[in-house]
Design a protein around this motif. Structure first.
Motif, PDB file in Angstrom:
ATOM      1  N   SER A  73       0.778  -1.384   0.042  1.00  0.00           N
ATOM      2  CA  SER A  73       0.313  -0.293  -0.161  1.00  0.00           C
ATOM      3  C   SER A  73       1.113   1.047   0.162  1.00  0.00           C
ATOM      4  CB  SER A  73      -1.070  -0.010   1.226  1.00  0.00           C
ATOM      5  OG  SER A  73      -1.889  -1.108   1.443  1.00  0.00           O
ATOM      6  N   THR A 103       2.564   1.623  -3.214  1.00  0.00           N
ATOM      7  CA  THR A 103       1.273   2.424  -4.783  1.00  0.00           C
ATOM      8  C   THR A 103       0.969   3.822  -4.399  1.00  0.00           C
ATOM      9  OG1 THR A 103      -0.824   1.477  -3.210  1.00  0.00           O
ATOM     10  CG2 THR A 103       1.112   0.115  -4.987  1.00  0.00           C
ATOM     11  N   THR A 104       1.224   4.119  -3.089  1.00  0.00           N
ATOM     12  CA  THR A 104       0.887   5.199  -2.756  1.00  0.00           C
ATOM     13  C   THR A 104       1.933   6.591  -3.152  1.00  0.00           C
ATOM     14  OG1 THR A 104      -1.179   4.870  -0.908  1.00  0.00           O
ATOM     15  CG2 THR A 104      -0.008   7.259  -0.771  1.00  0.00           C
ATOM     16  N   TYR A 156      -2.247   4.044  -7.488  1.00  0.00           N
ATOM     17  CA  TYR A 156      -2.249   5.421  -7.076  1.00  0.00           C
ATOM     18  C   TYR A 156      -3.251   5.779  -5.842  1.00  0.00           C
ATOM     19  CZ  TYR A 156       0.054  10.008  -5.393  1.00  0.00           C
ATOM     20  OH  TYR A 156      -0.052  11.649  -5.160  1.00  0.00           O
ATOM     21  N   GLY A 157      -4.214   5.834  -6.050  1.00  0.00           N
ATOM     22  CA  GLY A 157      -5.156   5.922  -4.981  1.00  0.00           C
ATOM     23  C   GLY A 157      -5.692   4.359  -4.142  1.00  0.00           C
ATOM     24  N   GLY A 197      -3.750   2.956  -2.011  1.00  0.00           N
ATOM     25  CA  GLY A 197      -2.737   2.347  -1.399  1.00  0.00           C
ATOM     26  C   GLY A 197      -2.982   2.982   0.235  1.00  0.00           C
ATOM     27  N   TYR A 198      -4.031   4.385  -0.254  1.00  0.00           N
ATOM     28  CA  TYR A 198      -4.514   5.769   0.946  1.00  0.00           C
ATOM     29  C   TYR A 198      -5.685   4.732   1.127  1.00  0.00           C
ATOM     30  CZ  TYR A 198      -5.649   9.647   2.770  1.00  0.00           C
ATOM     31  OH  TYR A 198      -6.325  11.006   3.877  1.00  0.00           O
ATOM     32  N   GLN A 241     -12.634  10.219  -2.669  1.00  0.00           N
ATOM     33  CA  GLN A 241     -11.405  10.385  -3.950  1.00  0.00           C
ATOM     34  C   GLN A 241     -11.779  10.864  -5.410  1.00  0.00           C
ATOM     35  OE1 GLN A 241      -8.633   8.777  -3.775  1.00  0.00           O
ATOM     36  NE2 GLN A 241      -8.518   9.223  -1.737  1.00  0.00           N
TER      37      GLN A 241
END
Length: 350
Positions: free
Chosen positions: A172, A175-176, A227-228, A230-231, A282
């Motif tokens: 995670s 990716t972030t 990208y989104g 992981g958060y 998001q």
């Protein structure tokens, strides 16, 4: 709840007016207007010719008046010329009788979004088309990103400190921490190269605008999703970890309830309340944050038109993009707040 929604709606409207006024002020600074005049005329125009053009187009009015006309709460400007009467609400040049029959108000509230000086077309049609393309991209990103992030977060948070937790948490974070332009370039290099034998992506997503399929659409979706993801996964993991250490979970485990039943029936619902807000937030990021990905994969959506409008000093289109962005952000936050209050009984009762 009704009073809460009414109060938040009032704040939302006030915030939208403030933000759009700031954007309107910045886009209507004189250097921008001068550049627009020379773009529409020629770059050798004298200062007098620039001022004359801006006067004919209504750009030299006081800023509050222009903003009110743009919103549609003040009557549009008119100007008498040798060829007839022109104005904001008049198409071309009209006679006095035709000008008298023209609408007095023609702004955002009346559905008049202006005219693009670059595309030579109505801004509303351009924005609608580009927003639909980005909406398609956003939909498939959410379909891939949200369930995957939830699953990773729940699996990591079920047993804090385990090998699974450390592995998924590391994934995670990676990716972030990896920007879209990095992962996107890597994906393009790998999946368009015949050297590694994985040449199935054509290097562009332009064809996906009309006919989206796995070959031309999956990589942009995957790039944004990673990208989104992981958060959301880390927020879900933190919430799940907190719930698993709660007193009622300990009691259930002491009573001998199966671990799977504890997770599915007791912990999961409470653990998914907190990430609800994160997931909804998001959506504004997807709308405006896909600029890099759409440019990288040549997918001409909403983010692409934002870059084009700013680069070409297309004032009306830039203002329309800002309105849509502000509305989406504020409405999403309102839905997020209402949903969180609804899902959390403690806040609803208080």
């Amino acid at each position: 709840m009704g009073l809460f929604i009414l109060r938040r709606t009032g704040v939302m409207v006030l915030t939208a007016l403030c933000l759009t006024f700031i954007v309107f002020f910045l886009t209507n600074l004189y250097p921008n207007l001068e550049k627009l005049a020379k773009t529409q005329g020629n770059f050798r125009m004298s200062d007098e010719a620039v001022a004359s053009w801006l006067t004919r187009e209504g750009y030299l009015q006081p800023l509050p008046v222009k903003y009110g006309q743009w919103l549609g709460v003040l009557p549009g400007w008119t100007l008498e010329t040798e060829g007839g009467i022109t104005g904001r609400c008049i198409d071309g040049t009209a006679t006095a009788e035709e000008a008298a029959q023209a609408p007095r108000f023609c702004g955002i509230l009346q559905g008049d979004w202006g005219y693009s000086t670059v595309f030579r077309d109505e801004v509303s049609g351009i924005i609608g088309t580009r927003l639909g393309l980005t909406g398609k991209l956003m939909f498939w990103v959410l379909v891939l990103m949200v369930p995957s992030a939830r699953l990773v977060g729940v699996l990591a948070g079920m047993r804090e400190g385990s090998t699974t937790d450390r592995t998924l948490s590391t994934f995670s974070i990676i990716t972030t921490a990896t920007p879209e332009y990095v992962s996107g370039v890597i994906f393009i290099a790998v999946f368009t190269s015949s050297t590694v034998g994985l040449k199935w992506f054509k290097g562009t997503a332009t064809s996906a605008m009309e006919d989206a399929n796995f070959e031309n659409f999956f990589l942009p979706v995957l790039t944004i999703s990673l990208y989104g993801m992981g958060y959301i996964a880390r927020m879900t993991r933190a919430s799940m970890t907190e719930v698993m250490t709660a007193q009622y979970i300990r009691t259930a485990r002491l009573k001998g309830v199966k671990f799977s039943n504890i997770v599915l029936k007791h912990a999961l619902r409470n653990a998914l309340i907190a990430p609800f807000t994160v997931i909804l937030l998001q959506v504004p990021w997807l709308l405006n944050g896909v600029v890099i990905v759409e440019t990288l994969f040549n997918y001409k959506g909403f983010g692409w038109t934002l870059v084009q409008a700013a680069g070409n000093n297309d004032i009306e289109r830039l203002l329309a993009v800002s309105v849509v962005s502000v509305v989406v952000v504020l409405v999403t936050q309102l839905i997020s707040d209402i949903g969180y209050v609804y899902l959390n009984p403690r806040i609803r009762i208080s």
